[in-house]
Design an enzyme around this catalytic site. Structure first.
Site, PDB file in Angstrom:
ATOM      1  CG  ASP A 217      -1.953   1.212   1.231  1.00 15.79           C
ATOM      2  OD1 ASP A 217      -1.643   2.272   0.666  1.00 15.79           O
ATOM      3  OD2 ASP A 217      -2.845   1.080   2.095  1.00 15.79           O
ATOM      4  CD  GLU A 243      -4.392  -0.733  -1.634  1.00 12.76           C
ATOM      5  OE1 GLU A 243      -5.074  -0.086  -0.826  1.00 12.76           O
ATOM      6  OE2 GLU A 243      -4.378  -1.952  -1.661  1.00 12.76           O
ATOM      7  CD  GLU A 271      -7.273   4.266   0.911  1.00 15.36           C
ATOM      8  OE1 GLU A 271      -7.074   4.753   1.982  1.00 15.36           O
ATOM      9  OE2 GLU A 271      -6.545   3.221   0.641  1.00 15.36           O
ATOM     10  CG  ASP A 294     -13.728   3.795   2.886  1.00 18.95           C
ATOM     11  OD1 ASP A 294     -14.886   4.138   3.179  1.00 18.95           O
ATOM     12  OD2 ASP A 294     -12.712   3.661   3.543  1.00 18.95           O
ATOM     13  CG  HIS A 321     -10.192   1.650   1.935  1.00 15.98           C
ATOM     14  ND1 HIS A 321     -10.557   2.662   2.762  1.00 15.98           N
ATOM     15  CD2 HIS A 321      -8.598   1.381   2.437  1.00 15.98           C
ATOM     16  CE1 HIS A 321      -9.483   3.142   3.875  1.00 15.98           C
ATOM     17  NE2 HIS A 321      -8.522   2.153   3.591  1.00 15.98           N
ATOM     18  CD  GLU A 341      -8.088  -2.917   3.312  1.00 20.04           C
ATOM     19  OE1 GLU A 341      -7.099  -2.346   3.507  1.00 20.04           O
ATOM     20  OE2 GLU A 341      -8.780  -2.300   2.707  1.00 20.04           O
TER      21      GLU A 341
END
Length: 397
Positions: A217, A243, A271, A294, A321, A341
């Site tokens: 990430d 990511e 995200e 998200d 996310h 996740e």
């Protein structure tokens, strides 16, 4: 006989609360989530060690409550704090109070287009997302059904998770299918930082063996050149995906990165993207392999349904996310969301803790990296608000 609908919405209330929960960056010292992590601000040495130093936790959590005429309350938590409370109470509430909570399409449309001149993304869409999630929670409670049932029902018996945290080796022992590590060094730390990033990945690959997923990430910290060099060097260590490597506004950079990475390595992002229009850019410009909206930031469940359908038509996966129960109820209903996740919120992270602790009561957590669909069968999102927390309502009406 004419359809009279559900009890109408009586009140919309917005609160802010500090200390973890939906604003999961708001942690104490010594937590893995704030330990010299690569960021766009890491080009400035004074902001390199801690993300809190440049204000990542300034907003705090937004709590939205929507009360129906019969006293039923739906609620949700997301990031947004006091500024989002203002938007909810002073602007968005007018599109809900007095209305049938089943009219979520019309309500979303009015919230979005009434704020478009100062909104479109970011804080305003966070606020819209919080309202939308609270609306779905209320709808589920009024109908006596879990949100996933309102979305078409579960398409599998359980969710399987990868873990995000600094110790994928521990995540493997806990039964997760993969581990996503934060990147610790950005371009400003030069070739030495790049070597450290690769050494950390190599060490972790040695610990987890050849088949366990490992991901990085990058939290918007890189440029295309650095991200390409990182991806090429990481390939021999079996990196599954890279990511959010670059700025979410640089669609052209993502398209270039996707062309550059080794065959078989995935590029993921989204995200910090919002609405169907933002994700349309990512899809049509072929920026990534997996979208990661998200649900508390992209526009809520109402908008995530549209984003997911668009992605499905493009043959892309949607793996939201984090966001706890708010994404679990969605993921379990979508064929193109095959796993989820789990953000490891233990400081170590050596234990599985509820992701939005301490704000939610009854928040389910994975056991051996999995969560049965039956754990999501309570009405609404199936959780209650911890009312022992010191909530503040700055714009009471």
């Amino acid at each position: 006989m004419a359809y009279t609908g559900l009890p109408r919405i009586k009140h919309v209330r917005a609160f802010t609360v500090r200390g973890g929960g939906a604003d999961y960056h708001d942690q104490g010292a010594g937590h893995w989530i704030d330990d010299h992590i690569a960021t766009p601000m890491a080009r400035y040495p004074e902001y390199r060690q801690s993300r809190q130093s440049f204000g990542i936790n300034v907003l705090g959590t937004l709590v939205v409550e929507i009360e129906a005429e019969d006293g039923t309350i739906g609620f949700a938590v997301t990031t947004g704090g006091e500024p989002a409370c203002f938007i909810v109470e002073r602007h968005l509430a007018r599109f809900l109070e007095g209305r049938n909570p089943a009219e979520y399409e019309k309500i979303w449309d009015q919230m979005y287009f009434s704020t478009q001149y100062y909104g479109r993304k970011g804080l305003v869409v966070n606020a819209i997302s919080g309202v939308d999630l609270a609306l779905w929670d209320l709808l589920g409670k009024l109908r006596g059904e879990p949100v996933h049932a309102l979305l078409g029902g579960a398409v599998r018996d359980e969710l399987q998770f990868y873990a995000t945290g600094s110790r994928p080796d521990l995540a493997k022992d806990m039964g997760f299918i993969g581990g996503k590590m934060p990147l610790h060094h950005g371009p400003a730390e030069g070739i030495e930082g790049l070597r450290k990033n690769i050494a950390e990945l190599a060490t972790m690959r040695e610990r987890v063996g050849p088949d366990f997923w490992l991901m990085l990430d990058c939290w918007m910290a890189l440029d295309v050149d650095y991200a390409t060099r990182l991806a090429l060097a990481a390939h021999e260590h079996g990196l599954k995906w890279i990511e959010e490597a670059i700025s979410p506004d640089d669609y052209w950079g993502y398209a270039e990165l996707k062309r550059n990475v080794p065959r078989g390595m995935l590029v993921t992002t989204g995200e910090h993207e919002a609405t169907r229009w933002g994700f349309r850019m990512l899809l049509e410009m072929d920026c990534c392999d997996i979208l990661q909206p998200d649900v508390g930031w992209c526009g809520g469940v109402t908008e995530l349904l549209k984003i997911s359908a668009l992605a499905d038509a493009h043959g892309k996966l949607v793996v939201p996310h984090g966001s706890s129960v708010y994404s679990y109820h969605f993921v379990i209903t979508r064929h193109n969301s095959p796993f989820a996740e789990f953000l490891m919120m233990h400081p170590g992270p050596s234990e599985v803790l509820p992701m939005f602790h301490p704000q939610l009561i009854g928040e389910p957590v994975p056991v051996n990296g999995r969560l049965r669909a039956s754990a999501l069968d309570k009405p609404g999102f199936g959780v209650e608000l911890n009312r022992d927390l010191p909530m503040h309502r700055p714009y009471a009406r």
